[in-house]
Scaffold this motif. Structure first.
Motif, short mmCIF file in Angstrom:
data_model
loop_
_atom_site.label_atom_id
_atom_site.label_comp_id
_atom_site.label_asym_id
_atom_site.label_seq_id
_atom_site.Cartn_x
_atom_site.Cartn_y
_atom_site.Cartn_z
N PRO A 74 0.81 -1.22 0.00
CA PRO A 74 0.00 0.00 0.00
C PRO A 74 0.84 1.27 0.00
N GLY A 75 0.27 2.31 -0.56
CA GLY A 75 0.94 3.61 -0.59
C GLY A 75 0.62 4.33 -1.88
N GLY A 76 0.54 5.66 -1.84
CA GLY A 76 0.17 6.41 -3.02
C GLY A 76 -1.26 6.07 -3.41
N GLN A 77 -1.42 5.63 -4.66
CA GLN A 77 -2.75 5.23 -5.14
C GLN A 77 -3.03 3.75 -4.92
N ARG A 78 -2.06 3.03 -4.35
CA ARG A 78 -2.20 1.59 -4.16
C ARG A 78 -2.83 1.30 -2.80
N VAL A 79 -3.84 0.43 -2.81
CA VAL A 79 -4.58 0.08 -1.60
C VAL A 79 -4.47 -1.42 -1.35
N ALA A 80 -4.26 -1.78 -0.09
CA ALA A 80 -4.27 -3.19 0.32
C ALA A 80 -5.39 -3.40 1.33
N ARG A 81 -5.87 -4.64 1.41
CA ARG A 81 -6.92 -4.99 2.37
C ARG A 81 -6.35 -6.00 3.35
N LEU A 82 -6.53 -5.72 4.63
CA LEU A 82 -6.06 -6.61 5.69
C LEU A 82 -7.26 -7.26 6.36
N TYR A 83 -7.38 -8.58 6.21
CA TYR A 83 -8.42 -9.34 6.88
C TYR A 83 -7.86 -9.93 8.16
N LEU A 84 -8.66 -9.87 9.23
CA LEU A 84 -8.25 -10.46 10.50
C LEU A 84 -9.36 -11.35 11.05
N ALA A 85 -8.96 -12.47 11.61
CA ALA A 85 -9.89 -13.38 12.28
C ALA A 85 -9.32 -13.74 13.64
N GLY A 86 -10.19 -13.90 14.61
CA GLY A 86 -9.73 -14.28 15.94
C GLY A 86 -10.44 -13.51 17.04
N ASN A 87 -9.78 -13.42 18.17
CA ASN A 87 -10.33 -12.79 19.36
C ASN A 87 -10.82 -11.37 19.09
N GLY A 88 -12.10 -11.12 19.38
CA GLY A 88 -12.71 -9.83 19.07
C GLY A 88 -12.00 -8.63 19.67
N PRO A 89 -11.74 -8.60 20.99
CA PRO A 89 -11.04 -7.46 21.58
C PRO A 89 -9.65 -7.23 20.98
N ALA A 90 -8.96 -8.32 20.61
CA ALA A 90 -7.65 -8.18 19.99
C ALA A 90 -7.79 -7.55 18.61
N VAL A 91 -8.80 -7.96 17.86
CA VAL A 91 -9.06 -7.36 16.55
C VAL A 91 -9.35 -5.87 16.71
N ASP A 92 -10.12 -5.54 17.74
CA ASP A 92 -10.46 -4.12 18.00
C ASP A 92 -9.20 -3.30 18.27
N LEU A 93 -8.18 -3.91 18.87
CA LEU A 93 -6.94 -3.19 19.16
C LEU A 93 -6.16 -2.90 17.88
N VAL A 94 -6.22 -3.82 16.91
CA VAL A 94 -5.48 -3.65 15.67
C VAL A 94 -6.18 -2.67 14.72
N ASP A 95 -7.48 -2.65 14.75
CA ASP A 95 -8.28 -1.84 13.82
C ASP A 95 -7.79 -0.40 13.69
N PRO A 96 -7.55 0.33 14.80
CA PRO A 96 -7.16 1.75 14.66
C PRO A 96 -5.76 1.96 14.08
N LEU A 97 -4.96 0.91 13.97
CA LEU A 97 -3.61 1.08 13.44
C LEU A 97 -3.61 1.70 12.05
N PHE A 98 -4.65 1.41 11.28
CA PHE A 98 -4.64 1.81 9.88
C PHE A 98 -5.81 2.72 9.53
N LYS A 99 -6.30 3.45 10.51
CA LYS A 99 -7.41 4.37 10.27
C LYS A 99 -7.01 5.44 9.26
N ASP A 100 -7.83 5.61 8.24
CA ASP A 100 -7.63 6.63 7.20
C ASP A 100 -6.31 6.44 6.46
#
Length: 279
Positions: free
Chosen positions: A122-148
């Motif tokens: 990812p970067g510039g005009q290139r977009v990547a998608r990150l899928y996560l599976a597993g413990n809900g609270p742990a997923v919630d912790l990772v989510d804000p890492l890539f906001k906007d």
């Protein structure tokens, strides 16, 4: 601000790290034993060097493992040896079985998330998608890492292993299709019809993977396609090209032999027949 350890700044890992830094987080990495190219990528990504893995892990809430797939389990074992107690995200292209082994290796201290990255670095005009599976609270912790940022966050349905399965399913088509394209063009080139092959490809349907509703029609015609694939294999061998994938297609189609001309089959039945072991 969340502190993350990245293992390691390859082309994809460094690009993902740069997006986390862009979002205001701290990304750590360990330079020991790494190449000049890795040093350059880490610097360009804005990652902070640490003297040791132990130091990086002690400072981090999250570990991102983005490495060549063959190194994924060894990395997990190394991290487990440091009794890391945060969130361990394995975002490598590995099988669900290997992901399960990694989860067992890392536990009980850490929460383990199964990750899968789709798209280019990812970067510039290139977009990547990150899928996560597993413990809900742990997923919630990772989510804000890539906001906007250029890393778009997705939640995979299912438990640990499901994101890896999604990656394996997609890559099994994408990588094989590109490899098949190489074989097809090599065969056409050997017979001087490369331009005509390209022209035909430009008018063919491109939504093969995105249209599973078409698969009953494929199963219904497999009895006719399999002999054609055998002739294709023979043609490839004559041109000194690998026939393995054509022969593998014949083996796959044999699982649809009982579906001859049954165009009204349900998709679920068509897929179930592929999962059968055959005779």
């Amino acid at each position: 601000m969340t502190t993350v350890t990245l293992l390691h700044p390859g082309a994809m890992g460094a690009a993902v790290a740069a997006q986390a830094v862009k979002a205001g987080h701290e990304v750590l990495w360990v330079p020991e034993g790494r190449s000049d190219a890795t040093h350059r990528r880490a610097k360009e990504a804005g990652a902070t060097a640490c003297d040791s893995l132990g130091e990086a892990l002690e400072r981090s809430e999250i570990v991102l493992s983005i490495c060549p797939p063959q190194a994924a389990e060894e990395l997990a074992t190394t991290v487990a040896g440091h009794a890391f107690a945060g969130v361990y995200v394995d975002a490598n292209a590995i099988s669900p079985q290997r992901m399960q082994r990694i989860a067992e290796e890392i536990k009980p201290g850490a929460a383990v998330l199964d990750g899968a990255i789709f798209g280019p670095p990812p970067g510039g005009q290139r977009v990547a998608r990150l899928y996560l599976a597993g413990n809900g609270p742990a997923v919630d912790l990772v989510d804000p890492l890539f906001k906007d940022t250029a890393v778009h966050f997705r939640r995979a349905s299912g438990t640990v292993g499901s994101a890896s399965a999604l990656k394996m399913a997609f890559a099994s088509y994408q990588k094989a299709a590109r490899t098949l394209a190489g074989v097809a063009h090599a065969l056409a080139d050997a017979h001087g019809v490369g331009d005509q092959l390209t022209a035909e490809a430009q008018v063919m349907a491109s939504n093969i993977l995105s249209d599973p509703g078409y698969l009953p029609s494929v199963a219904a015609r497999a009895w006719r396609w399999a002999p054609e694939m055998q002739d294709i294999a023979a043609t490839l061998r004559t041109a000194n090209l690998p026939a393995d994938m054509a022969e593998a297609a014949v083996a796959v189609m044999s699982r649809w032999e009982g579906d001859k001309d049954q165009y009204d089959l349900e998709l679920a039945d068509v897929l179930a027949h592929l999962r059968s072991q055959g005779d």
